[in-house]
Design an enzyme around this catalytic site. Structure first.
Site, PDB file in Angstrom:
ATOM      1  N   ARG A 141      55.092 -15.629  22.198  1.00 17.92           N
ATOM      2  CA  ARG A 141      53.773 -15.505  21.543  1.00 17.92           C
ATOM      3  C   ARG A 141      54.006 -15.798  20.062  1.00 17.92           C
ATOM      4  O   ARG A 141      54.690 -15.025  19.374  1.00 17.92           O
ATOM      5  CB  ARG A 141      53.201 -14.102  21.752  1.00 17.92           C
ATOM      6  CG  ARG A 141      52.032 -13.795  20.849  1.00 17.92           C
ATOM      7  CD  ARG A 141      51.245 -12.572  21.263  1.00 17.92           C
ATOM      8  NE  ARG A 141      50.490 -12.840  22.464  1.00 17.92           N
ATOM      9  CZ  ARG A 141      49.511 -12.046  22.929  1.00 17.92           C
ATOM     10  NH1 ARG A 141      49.174 -10.955  22.273  1.00 17.92           N
ATOM     11  NH2 ARG A 141      48.862 -12.362  24.033  1.00 17.92           N
ATOM     12  N   HIS A 168      46.049 -20.425  24.936  1.00 20.96           N
ATOM     13  CA  HIS A 168      46.458 -19.208  25.647  1.00 20.96           C
ATOM     14  C   HIS A 168      46.382 -19.533  27.153  1.00 20.96           C
ATOM     15  O   HIS A 168      45.508 -19.062  27.874  1.00 20.96           O
ATOM     16  CB  HIS A 168      45.524 -18.057  25.280  1.00 20.96           C
ATOM     17  CG  HIS A 168      46.049 -16.692  25.612  1.00 20.96           C
ATOM     18  ND1 HIS A 168      47.278 -16.483  26.205  1.00 20.96           N
ATOM     19  CD2 HIS A 168      45.518 -15.452  25.431  1.00 20.96           C
ATOM     20  CE1 HIS A 168      47.463 -15.182  26.377  1.00 20.96           C
ATOM     21  NE2 HIS A 168      46.410 -14.530  25.920  1.00 20.96           N
ATOM     22  N   GLN A 171      46.304 -16.846  30.053  1.00 18.66           N
ATOM     23  CA  GLN A 171      45.007 -16.173  30.116  1.00 18.66           C
ATOM     24  C   GLN A 171      44.009 -17.016  30.920  1.00 18.66           C
ATOM     25  O   GLN A 171      43.331 -16.524  31.823  1.00 18.66           O
ATOM     26  CB  GLN A 171      44.473 -15.973  28.681  1.00 18.66           C
ATOM     27  CG  GLN A 171      43.131 -15.272  28.616  1.00 18.66           C
ATOM     28  CD  GLN A 171      43.219 -13.816  28.998  1.00 18.66           C
ATOM     29  OE1 GLN A 171      44.023 -13.085  28.463  1.00 18.66           O
ATOM     30  NE2 GLN A 171      42.397 -13.383  29.936  1.00 18.66           N
ATOM     31  N   ASP A 263      35.252 -13.814  23.136  1.00 16.84           N
ATOM     32  CA  ASP A 263      36.538 -13.316  22.608  1.00 16.84           C
ATOM     33  C   ASP A 263      36.259 -12.802  21.190  1.00 16.84           C
ATOM     34  O   ASP A 263      35.179 -13.054  20.638  1.00 16.84           O
ATOM     35  CB  ASP A 263      37.560 -14.473  22.609  1.00 16.84           C
ATOM     36  CG  ASP A 263      38.962 -14.053  22.150  1.00 16.84           C
ATOM     37  OD1 ASP A 263      39.243 -12.831  22.104  1.00 16.84           O
ATOM     38  OD2 ASP A 263      39.771 -14.945  21.827  1.00 16.84           O
ATOM     39  N   CYS A 303      38.870 -11.756  27.341  1.00 18.50           N
ATOM     40  CA  CYS A 303      40.319 -11.692  27.544  1.00 18.50           C
ATOM     41  C   CYS A 303      40.903 -10.340  27.142  1.00 18.50           C
ATOM     42  O   CYS A 303      41.984  -9.989  27.598  1.00 18.50           O
ATOM     43  CB  CYS A 303      40.995 -12.812  26.766  1.00 18.50           C
ATOM     44  SG  CYS A 303      40.590 -12.803  25.006  1.00 18.50           S
ATOM     45  N   ARG A 331      46.294 -11.278  35.192  1.00 14.54           N
ATOM     46  CA  ARG A 331      47.368 -11.755  34.319  1.00 14.54           C
ATOM     47  C   ARG A 331      48.709 -11.561  35.028  1.00 14.54           C
ATOM     48  O   ARG A 331      49.596 -12.414  34.970  1.00 14.54           O
ATOM     49  CB  ARG A 331      47.360 -10.992  32.975  1.00 14.54           C
ATOM     50  CG  ARG A 331      46.154 -11.255  32.087  1.00 14.54           C
ATOM     51  CD  ARG A 331      46.119 -12.679  31.571  1.00 14.54           C
ATOM     52  NE  ARG A 331      47.318 -13.029  30.825  1.00 14.54           N
ATOM     53  CZ  ARG A 331      47.556 -12.704  29.554  1.00 14.54           C
ATOM     54  NH1 ARG A 331      46.652 -12.029  28.865  1.00 14.54           N
ATOM     55  NH2 ARG A 331      48.666 -13.072  28.939  1.00 14.54           N
TER      56      ARG A 331
HETATM   57  N1   CP Z   1      44.549 -10.960  26.514  1.00 21.71           N
HETATM   58  C1   CP Z   1      45.761 -10.763  25.984  1.00 21.71           C
HETATM   59  O1   CP Z   1      46.565 -11.694  25.841  1.00 21.71           O
HETATM   60  O2   CP Z   1      46.024  -9.480  25.647  1.00 21.71           O
HETATM   61  P1   CP Z   1      47.262  -8.976  24.766  1.00 21.71           P
HETATM   62  O3   CP Z   1      47.028  -9.506  23.364  1.00 21.71           O
HETATM   63  O4   CP Z   1      47.189  -7.488  24.830  1.00 21.71           O
HETATM   64  O5   CP Z   1      48.512  -9.522  25.325  1.00 21.71           O
HETATM   65  N1  NVA Z   2      41.874 -15.069  20.238  1.00 21.64           N
HETATM   66  C1  NVA Z   2      42.593 -13.826  20.308  1.00 21.64           C
HETATM   67  C2  NVA Z   2      43.060 -13.573  21.700  1.00 21.64           C
HETATM   68  C3  NVA Z   2      43.813 -12.300  21.904  1.00 21.64           C
HETATM   69  C4  NVA Z   2      44.318 -12.126  23.304  1.00 21.64           C
HETATM   70  C5  NVA Z   2      43.749 -13.849  19.333  1.00 21.64           C
HETATM   71  O1  NVA Z   2      44.404 -14.886  19.194  1.00 21.64           O
HETATM   72  O2  NVA Z   2      43.991 -12.840  18.676  1.00 21.64           O
END
Ligand code: CP
Ligand code: NVA
Length: 343
Positions: A141, A168, A171, A263, A303, A331
């Site tokens: 990430r 993502h 997701q 989101d 999400c 997930r």
């Molecule tokens: N939706 C998602 O990726 O959640 P987290 O940020 O908790 O991993």
């Molecule tokens: N768009 C959000 C998604 C989190 C799962 C972010 O990048 O923070």
């Protein structure tokens, strides 16, 4: 829905009567072993939906559904050799971290969690070249999508995107598994994304375009999806027949939608833009009036994490249309499918 590989049709028929939490062991040998042995995804990086063909997307979704239906099938312990995944996190996580780690454990492997900014203590390329000698896969990430590309370019082991500023993909794959579960099909459905044209929107847009789901985003001017992703989605839509729309009117985007998705307005790493973004998005909350424009049996998706009272009204996310915890559950299954297919 697009045609699936014959072996996946076999899986579907064999397990079509399985409930999602079946406790009894299935009899006979699992066709999943065959799929996983023969599949063409072994060793592949999953940096974005952009990297996946429609057939590969359906393979992941169908494998995920098989794993979910057969949660207690001993043949799910696919990693007899103690396979190891390293999970690199530059940003916080609940769902991604827990589902990847639990997924590796359930498949018979092991996950190592590491957090911190990449490229500070040593070059990202060196991190990757080291990990390549020790473990079987990397899930990362990152802030910049380029960091994932550097990790992938310097390792032979597969690299999986656990969220970047651009995409993502895990997701979106879990989300389309969820849509398929609730609607019984994908092709011909209409997905409305109300909010920021961010990483989640980019992956949903590409996935919709590839499998023939109409996609409409309702966002303020200046917050559209990434132009390169938009062009890739248009190219994919030519093949699938999906209709793609950008509008500044959230109600227009939601019109007749089967799925209404939102989101957060301020993604991780954008905290300094919070004031500007909250102002820009104030008319883009998904609330009960938004759902009035969608189909009566529409599902609401997010999400997570969510900010109730900002991008979504509490009555919607906690109401009867919401499937947000099904998304979160999937997930686990979608990522187990990815791990089982690429590692
Ligand atoms: N939706 C998602 O990726 O959640 P987290 O940020 O908790 O991993
Ligand atoms: N768009 C959000 C998604 C989190 C799962 C972010 O990048 O923070």
């Amino acid at each position: 829905m697009l045609s699936v590989l014959p072996v996946l049709k076999h899986i579907k028929e064999k397990y079509s009567n399985a409930s999602s939490q079946r406790m009894t062991q299935p009899t006979g040998s699992s066709p999943l072993q065959y799929v996983l042995k023969e599949n063409l995804l072994r060793g592949k990086d999953i940096l974005g939906i952009a990297d996946l063909s429609p057939e590969e997307i359906l393979l992941i979704i169908e494998t995920a559904q098989h794993l979910k239906n057969n949660k207690f099938d001993e043949t799910q312990t696919l990693f007899g050799k103690g396979q190891t995944l390293v999970m690199l996190f530059e940003k916080p996580s609940l769902r991604t971290r827990v589902t990847f780690e639990a997924g590796m454990t359930q498949l018979g492997g092991h996950a190592i969690y590491m957090e911190g900014q990449l490229g500070v203590r040593e070059p990202v390329s060196d991190v990757s070249k080291n990990l390549d000698r020790w473990v079987d896969g990397i899930m990362a990430r990152t802030f910049a999508h380029e960091t994932l590309e550097v990790l992938a370019a310097n390792a032979k082991i597969p690299v999986i995107n656990g969220l970047s500023d651009l995409e993502h993909p895990c997701q979106a794959l879990a989300d389309f598994q969820t849509i398929l579960e609730h609607k019984g099909k994908l092709k011909g459905l209409q997905l409305a994304f109300i909010g920021d044209g961010n990483n989640v929107a980019n992956s949903l847009l590409l996935l919709a375009a590839k499998v023939g789901v109409d996609f409409a985003i309702g966002c303020p001017k200046g917050f559209e999806p990434c132009p390169t992703i938009w062009q890739k989605a248009l190219d994919a839509a030519q093949m699938s027949g999906a209709k793609l729309t950008i509008t500044n009117d959230p109600d227009e985007a939601a019109l007749n939608a089967d799925v209404v998705y939102t989101d957060v307005w301020v993604s991780m790493g954008q905290e300094s833009d919070e004031h500007e973004k909250v102002l820009a998005f104030k008319d883009y909350q998904v609330n009960s009036k938004t759902l009035d424009h969608a189909k009566q049996d529409c599902i609401f998706m997010h999400c997570l994490p969510a900010h109730r009272g900002e991008e979504v009204e509490g009555a919607v996310i906690d109401g009867p249309h919401s499937v947000v915890y099904d998304q979160a559950e999937n997930r686990l299954h979608a990522q187990k499918a990815i791990l089982a297919l690429v590692l």
